[in-house]
Design a protein around this motif. Sequence first.
Motif, mmCIF file in Angstrom:
data_model
loop_
_atom_site.group_PDB
_atom_site.id
_atom_site.type_symbol
_atom_site.label_atom_id
_atom_site.label_comp_id
_atom_site.label_asym_id
_atom_site.label_seq_id
_atom_site.Cartn_x
_atom_site.Cartn_y
_atom_site.Cartn_z
ATOM 1 N N ARG A 173 0.843 -1.203 0.000
ATOM 2 C CA ARG A 173 0.000 0.000 0.000
ATOM 3 C C ARG A 173 0.879 1.254 0.000
ATOM 4 O O ARG A 173 0.659 2.183 -0.784
ATOM 5 C CB ARG A 173 -0.926 -0.004 1.218
ATOM 6 C CG ARG A 173 -1.731 1.274 1.391
ATOM 7 C CD ARG A 173 -2.650 1.185 2.605
ATOM 8 N NE ARG A 173 -3.873 0.497 2.276
ATOM 9 C CZ ARG A 173 -4.953 1.087 1.760
ATOM 10 N NH1 ARG A 173 -4.942 2.386 1.503
ATOM 11 N NH2 ARG A 173 -6.029 0.404 1.499
ATOM 12 N N LEU A 174 1.858 1.299 0.862
ATOM 13 C CA LEU A 174 2.738 2.471 0.952
ATOM 14 C C LEU A 174 3.523 2.670 -0.341
ATOM 15 O O LEU A 174 3.664 3.806 -0.817
ATOM 16 C CB LEU A 174 3.689 2.326 2.139
ATOM 17 C CG LEU A 174 3.029 2.328 3.523
ATOM 18 C CD1 LEU A 174 4.066 2.007 4.606
ATOM 19 C CD2 LEU A 174 2.324 3.628 3.803
ATOM 20 N N ARG A 218 1.048 3.947 -3.068
ATOM 21 C CA ARG A 218 0.227 5.105 -2.726
ATOM 22 C C ARG A 218 0.365 6.290 -3.681
ATOM 23 O O ARG A 218 -0.651 6.877 -4.071
ATOM 24 C CB ARG A 218 0.507 5.539 -1.287
ATOM 25 C CG ARG A 218 -0.465 6.594 -0.775
ATOM 26 C CD ARG A 218 -0.302 6.787 0.737
ATOM 27 N NE ARG A 218 -1.378 7.624 1.246
ATOM 28 C CZ ARG A 218 -1.306 8.931 1.390
ATOM 29 N NH1 ARG A 218 -0.200 9.586 1.057
ATOM 30 N NH2 ARG A 218 -2.341 9.604 1.858
ATOM 31 N N HIS A 250 -1.710 5.563 -6.694
ATOM 32 C CA HIS A 250 -3.120 5.524 -6.287
ATOM 33 C C HIS A 250 -3.668 6.943 -6.140
ATOM 34 O O HIS A 250 -4.766 7.247 -6.641
ATOM 35 C CB HIS A 250 -3.249 4.735 -4.980
ATOM 36 C CG HIS A 250 -4.580 4.826 -4.328
ATOM 37 N ND1 HIS A 250 -5.710 4.192 -4.815
ATOM 38 C CD2 HIS A 250 -4.972 5.475 -3.200
ATOM 39 C CE1 HIS A 250 -6.742 4.444 -4.010
ATOM 40 N NE2 HIS A 250 -6.314 5.219 -3.032
ATOM 41 N N LEU A 251 -2.922 7.818 -5.465
ATOM 42 C CA LEU A 251 -3.382 9.201 -5.275
ATOM 43 C C LEU A 251 -3.482 9.945 -6.604
ATOM 44 O O LEU A 251 -4.432 10.719 -6.822
ATOM 45 C CB LEU A 251 -2.455 9.939 -4.312
ATOM 46 C CG LEU A 251 -2.455 9.434 -2.864
ATOM 47 C CD1 LEU A 251 -1.487 10.250 -2.023
ATOM 48 C CD2 LEU A 251 -3.847 9.435 -2.260
ATOM 49 N N SER A 277 -9.910 0.291 1.691
ATOM 50 C CA SER A 277 -10.289 1.599 1.163
ATOM 51 C C SER A 277 -11.793 1.675 0.918
ATOM 52 O O SER A 277 -12.416 0.680 0.554
ATOM 53 C CB SER A 277 -9.591 1.861 -0.180
ATOM 54 O OG SER A 277 -8.202 1.869 -0.041
ATOM 55 N N TYR A 283 -3.834 0.333 -6.731
ATOM 56 C CA TYR A 283 -3.832 -0.630 -5.627
ATOM 57 C C TYR A 283 -4.338 -1.988 -6.109
ATOM 58 O O TYR A 283 -3.752 -3.027 -5.787
ATOM 59 C CB TYR A 283 -4.719 -0.148 -4.478
ATOM 60 C CG TYR A 283 -4.131 0.883 -3.557
ATOM 61 C CD1 TYR A 283 -2.773 1.172 -3.526
ATOM 62 C CD2 TYR A 283 -4.953 1.575 -2.672
ATOM 63 C CE1 TYR A 283 -2.252 2.122 -2.656
ATOM 64 C CE2 TYR A 283 -4.440 2.526 -1.804
ATOM 65 C CZ TYR A 283 -3.093 2.796 -1.788
ATOM 66 O OH TYR A 283 -2.586 3.728 -0.912
#
Length: 97
Positions: free
Chosen positions: A17-18, A21, A24-25, A53, A74
Amino acid sequence: MLFALLCTDKPGGLQLRLDTRPDHLAYLDDLNARGILKIAGPFLGADGKPTGSLVIVKTETLEEAKAIAAADPYAKAGLFSNVEIKAYNWVFNNPEA
């Protein structure tokens, strides 16, 4: 029509996830700029760390919502163990109501 994307992370997925990210953003920023994204943010575990999420999108069809969910970085990275998509009716505090 609004759809809620309820995404559950795979166990041990925090580092993935990190790492994913930023992409994803950027994806969510694009959806927002096109007027598709309504709400987004992570579910948190008891330790305060993300476990999934919630993304609410405005599309014409369920198929479009499914395509948006599948194109999320993601999802493409394999972060989610499950993605459930439900039609959603935003009743209270909807700025568009």
